[in-house]
Each structure stands twice: as C-alpha cells, then as structure tokens.
Motif scaffolding. Structure first.
Motif, short mmCIF file in Angstrom:
data_model
loop_
_atom_site.label_atom_id
_atom_site.label_comp_id
_atom_site.label_asym_id
_atom_site.label_seq_id
_atom_site.Cartn_x
_atom_site.Cartn_y
_atom_site.Cartn_z
N ASP A 409 0.94 -1.19 -0.01
CA ASP A 409 0.25 -0.06 0.00
C ASP A 409 1.02 1.38 0.14
O ASP A 409 0.36 2.24 0.02
N GLY A 410 2.22 1.10 -0.13
CA GLY A 410 3.02 2.19 -0.28
C GLY A 410 3.67 2.63 1.25
O GLY A 410 4.66 2.98 1.29
N TYR A 411 3.13 1.89 2.22
CA TYR A 411 4.00 2.01 3.38
C TYR A 411 4.84 0.73 3.88
O TYR A 411 4.05 -0.42 3.70
N LYS A 412 5.94 0.79 4.35
CA LYS A 412 6.86 -0.22 4.85
C LYS A 412 6.20 -0.74 6.09
O LYS A 412 5.31 0.15 6.95
N ALA A 413 6.59 -1.84 6.56
CA ALA A 413 6.33 -2.26 7.99
C ALA A 413 7.04 -1.27 8.94
O ALA A 413 8.21 -0.71 8.32
N PRO A 414 6.55 -0.99 10.00
CA PRO A 414 7.35 -0.18 10.84
C PRO A 414 8.56 -0.47 11.20
O PRO A 414 8.91 -1.73 11.36
N THR A 415 9.66 0.55 11.12
CA THR A 415 10.89 0.20 11.72
C THR A 415 11.18 -0.10 12.80
O THR A 415 10.74 0.67 13.74
N PRO A 416 11.59 -1.49 13.39
CA PRO A 416 11.61 -1.67 15.07
C PRO A 416 12.89 -0.63 15.64
O PRO A 416 13.70 -0.49 14.92
N ALA A 417 12.43 -0.44 16.82
CA ALA A 417 13.29 0.42 17.74
C ALA A 417 14.69 -0.18 17.69
O ALA A 417 15.77 0.62 17.82
N ALA A 418 14.97 -1.46 17.80
CA ALA A 418 16.38 -1.74 17.67
C ALA A 418 17.09 -1.64 16.46
O ALA A 418 18.57 -1.75 16.54
N ASP A 419 16.41 -0.91 15.36
CA ASP A 419 17.35 -0.75 14.15
C ASP A 419 17.69 0.69 13.97
O ASP A 419 18.18 1.11 12.89
N ILE A 420 17.34 1.41 15.04
CA ILE A 420 17.33 2.79 14.77
C ILE A 420 18.32 3.36 16.31
O ILE A 420 18.20 2.78 17.42
N ILE A 421 19.14 4.34 16.02
CA ILE A 421 20.44 4.38 17.13
C ILE A 421 19.76 4.76 18.47
O ILE A 421 20.32 4.61 19.39
N ASP A 422 18.53 5.58 18.47
CA ASP A 422 17.85 6.12 19.69
C ASP A 422 16.85 5.09 20.19
O ASP A 422 16.37 5.30 21.10
N GLY A 423 16.78 3.88 19.68
CA GLY A 423 15.73 3.01 19.96
C GLY A 423 14.34 3.47 20.00
O GLY A 423 13.50 2.85 20.80
N ILE A 424 14.16 4.38 19.06
CA ILE A 424 12.91 4.97 18.91
C ILE A 424 12.12 4.43 17.33
O ILE A 424 12.96 4.76 16.57
N GLY A 425 11.34 3.40 17.53
CA GLY A 425 10.69 3.10 16.06
C GLY A 425 10.20 3.93 15.37
O GLY A 425 9.70 5.21 15.81
N TYR A 426 9.74 3.54 14.27
CA TYR A 426 9.39 4.71 13.34
C TYR A 426 8.28 3.98 12.36
O TYR A 426 8.47 2.81 11.88
N ASP A 427 7.04 4.55 12.29
CA ASP A 427 5.92 4.08 11.53
C ASP A 427 5.13 5.26 10.86
O ASP A 427 4.59 6.13 11.22
N GLY A 428 5.49 5.05 9.44
CA GLY A 428 5.03 6.30 8.56
C GLY A 428 3.79 6.70 8.51
O GLY A 428 3.17 7.74 8.17
N ARG A 429 2.81 5.60 9.01
CA ARG A 429 1.37 5.85 9.08
C ARG A 429 1.04 6.86 10.11
O ARG A 429 -0.14 7.46 10.08
N THR A 430 1.67 6.95 11.28
CA THR A 430 1.21 7.77 12.24
C THR A 430 2.37 8.92 12.70
O THR A 430 3.30 9.05 13.53
N PRO A 431 2.74 9.95 11.54
CA PRO A 431 3.84 10.64 11.92
C PRO A 431 3.81 11.78 12.91
O PRO A 431 4.89 12.09 13.63
N ASN A 432 2.48 12.17 13.28
CA ASN A 432 2.56 13.05 14.54
C ASN A 432 3.08 12.12 15.92
O ASN A 432 3.60 12.76 16.69
N ALA A 433 2.43 11.05 15.99
CA ALA A 433 2.81 10.45 17.01
C ALA A 433 4.36 9.88 17.39
O ALA A 433 5.12 9.98 18.42
#
Length: 455
Positions: A409-433
């Motif tokens: 649908d154009g959106y990747k599965a959320p990037t898990p927290a373990a894959d990001i330096i600050d341990g904060i995951g990313y979900d493109g469907r909820t940018p403000n959160a």
C-alpha cells in the motif's frame, strides 16, 4: 494526474512480451544531472551497460556543481531529470525554498552515508567510547561520546562547526538525528531564520560533498555528514575518522531518488516508464549475485566523468566493507544497497520520514495532520509508475516477479526500535505520534518564534 493514469492503464494492455520494445517514446534525447557521489551509480550503470539504449533513450549524463544548481536545472528544463536528495522533491513541492512540483518514480539506494570527525575531535571522543574484546571502538558510536567535546569547545568560546550537504538533505537530517540522540541540540529553522542554528550547540552549515575533506583539513569544520566516497577519502588522507554509518544510525534507511518535474512526467509518460525500466535494471545489476559486479562498478565510478575518486577509496565502502580508522575495516555488506530490500521502490513511508524531520526542526513551521503527510507523499512518490516499469521488465524476462512488492500500500512495515540509534521505532502511518516520541525537536503545535520554541 488523470491523463497520466489513463495512459499508464493503456500501456498495461499493450506491454506484453511481444510488444516489449515498442513503447512509443514522446522524447528520446535526454540529459540527466548528478552529483559526484557513489550513489549516482544506477545512472552510470544504466548508461555504460546499455540499458538506456535498450529502451530507445539517448542519454547524456552531466555532473553538477552542487545540489541547488542541479535542482534549478531540472526545474528550468536544462536537465530532464536528476539524481536528487530525497528531500528536494518534497521540499520543492511544499514550497520550502524553490517551489516546483517534482516527483520520483524511483528510489536510487539505501544507506551509503557516514558521519566523520577530525582526528583531534576523535582523540577527544575516544575516552568516552567503550571498546570491544579486541580493543577496538565499539559500534555503533553514540553522539553521547561527542557531547563533552562539544561542551569543551563551547566553554573555550569556539563554535562547534559541522558540515552537511544541503538544508533538505538526508545528511542534514541524519546528522541532526545522531546529535539529538546523544543529547546535543542541532538547532532549529524558522521562517525568518533559515540558518538552522537557532538554539544550536553544534552549528551545521552547507559544504558541497567533494569539498568536505579539504574543509575538514582546513579546520573550518570539525566534522561532517556526507555520502561516499568522501568519508573514506578522509581516512585515505589521514585527516578524519568516520564514527558512524547511516546503516548503524537507521538500518536500511532511504537515500537518493531520481527526480523529474510533474510536467515532464505528464507530457512524457512512456519516456518516464522507459527511464524507470533502465534504472531498475541497473540497480539489479549492482546487487545481483551477492554484489559480484561491484568491482566493475567501482571502475566505472572512478572515471573522471562520474565520481572521479581513486578506485581504492570507492571500493573501501562499496564492496561490502567500511574502513573507520586506518586498518579498522569491518564487514558492512549492505552499506551500499541498490536493489535488495526493495531499495528502488518509492515508498510513501520514506517520504513521510523526510517530512517529519522537516517539521521536527522547523522547516515546516506549523503542525500538520497525519493526512497531510500522506497527501504530500502521494503527490511526490509514484510507485504506480515504478510498478508499471517493473511489470514490463518481468514480462520481458529481465526481472523476477518475486523481487517487487506488488501488493504494497506504499507503506513499509514499521521500523523496529532496535534498528534505530536512539531506540525509537518509526511508523510512517502515524507521523505526529512519531514526532511526539522524539525527545528533542518540535512537537504538537510548537513553533519557533525568534530564538524560542513556543507552544
């Protein structure tokens, strides 16, 4: 783009195997721009391997002086398209800086960047960095190790200057992300002050990529974020140490895109598909058989008309390894990824991440609803064109059906927290959160007024 959609639908009916090379091109002589970076490789490979010619395209590739000149060239029509910073089509479309509707049917790569500091700064950081069993610095290295160094410079009255390549570049946002994750304020933008240095503890400014090492050596900056080969060049010159790659910062993060004006795509839909086909084939070639073609790619890129750096410097990061310090060479097989992990698919979620970083640091001055991020992403990123090109390549026997995300649908599965330096995951469907979850940066209705954050 209803006319484009209609033509694409018609093309779908015509593009069986027997008609594979009969796509009528609206324009076949094209000039594309690029900056001298390793990740322009799909353009060089599509040219050198004859993939453009296979599509009936007669392409000229022209190196550009800097990212602004390149963007202006696409907007005014001197260039038909270009290797672009992913932030450029988005910023232009929302009117940040130069205003123009730029779109992308093709993402050029994942990863490929690094953050380098001077030898002096590295020596000051090292006592703050844990070591592994072999006595080497333990990666990934947090900017927490840099924080006391920045504080010392500031206490001595020396501004801590760092370089990035453009205000809406991945490098700017990655450098800011790394600094903020380590508790260092990278500064804010406002409508009145576009330096990006409001409230900054580390002062970021623009330096063109090929000039990064010389600027570091001169002492004008103490570190920088840039794409290859300019981190490895600092190692080769003995003037700096790359402290982190963007693969360590955010595993398989999006990087450059191929940008065209919306007007070009509207007027030249078949040509756009043909361009995308050639670039997909180039990306496949770059990654196939476990990077078996990378040595040849290094030779191509080392030519003066492309990147023009020594082959050894380009190979240092492009052939599955990355050299941090002299003789500290580590395996990073996905440092440069051109096709694996759906690297070439223009995901809306990638676009949304760039927009969140523009908002986080004040380039987008006011809060926007989640729906706005989605709408802008869809106006710029064009997976429907990409999939049309991919379908034709599969039908022609030039690509594998299983290699493309047909049902996305154009959106990747959320990037898990373990894959990001600050341990904060990313979900493109909820940018403000997502923005609200980041400890440093604008949140909610906050705005930058003068030198203060209000709201």
């Amino acid at each position: 783009m209803t006319r484009l959609t209609a033509i694409l639908a018609t093309t779908t009916l015509l593009a069986g195997p027997a008609m594979a090379e009969m796509l009528p091109l609206e324009k076949d002589e094209l000039t594309f721009g690029f900056i001298k970076l390793t990740d322009m490789a799909p353009l060089a490979v599509a040219y050198e391997q004859g993939y453009f010619i296979d599509e009936g395209l007669f392409v000229t590739l022209e190196a550009q002086a800097n990212w602004k000149v390149l963007l202006d060239g696409v907007i005014d029509g001197q260039l038909d398209g270009a290797h672009m910073l992913a932030g450029q089509p988005l910023a232009a479309t929302i009117g940040y800086g130069t205003e123009a509707h730029i779109v992308t049917p093709f993402s050029m790569d994942l990863n490929g960047n690094g953050i380098t500091v001077s030898n002096e700064v590295w020596e000051a950081m090292k006592p703050n960095i844990p070591t592994d069993s072999e006595g080497r610095p333990q990666h990934p290295i947090s900017a927490e190790a840099l924080k006391p160094v920045v504080e010392q410079y500031r206490a001595e009255g020396k501004p801590f200057n760092m370089g990035m390549v453009f205000p809406v570049s991945t490098h700017n946002y990655e450098l800011r992300y790394w600094l903020a994750a380590g508790g260092i304020e990278p500064g804010y933008y406002s409508e009145q002050n576009t330096t990006g240095q409001i409230g900054a503890e580390a002062l970021l400014s623009v330096t063109p990529p090929p000039q990064m090492p010389a600027t570091l050596e001169a002492g004008t900056i103490y570190g920088y974020a840039v794409g290859e080969p300019w981190n490895q060049q600092a190692v080769a010159m003995g003037i700096g140490v790359p402290v982190i790659t963007d693969y360590e910062l955010w595993k398989n993060n999006p990087e450059k895109v191929f940008g065209l004006t919306a007007e070009f795509v509207e007027e030249n839909p078949n040509t756009t598909i043909a361009i995308t086909k050639a670039l997909i084939r180039a990306a496949i070639w770059l990654d196939e058989n476990d990077n078996a073609n990378r040595e040849e790619a290094v030779e191509i890129l080392s030519r003066p008309e492309y990147v023009g750096a020594d082959p050894e410097v380009i190979a240092a990061s492009m052939t599955g390894t990355f050299e941090y310090e002299k003789d500290d060479v580590r395996e990073v097989p996905d440092f440069n990824t051109f096709f694996r992990h759906h690297a070439t698919y223009p995901f809306y979620s990638d676009a949304v991440w760039y927009l969140t970083q523009m908002r986080r640091w004040g380039q987008i001055a006011e809060a926007k609803p989640d729906s706005w991020y989605d709408e802008v992403a869809r106006s710029v990123y064009k997976p429907e064109i990409y999939l049309e090109a991919a379908r034709m390549l599969v039908d022609e026997g030039l690509a594998n059906e299983a290699d493309f995300p047909w049902d996305s649908d154009g959106y990747k599965a959320p990037t898990p927290a373990a894959d990001i330096i600050d341990g904060i995951g990313y979900d493109g469907r909820t940018p403000n959160a997502y923005l609200d979850s980041l400890p440093i940066g604008l949140k909610g209705d906050q705005t930058v007024v003068g030198s203060e954050i209000q709201g």
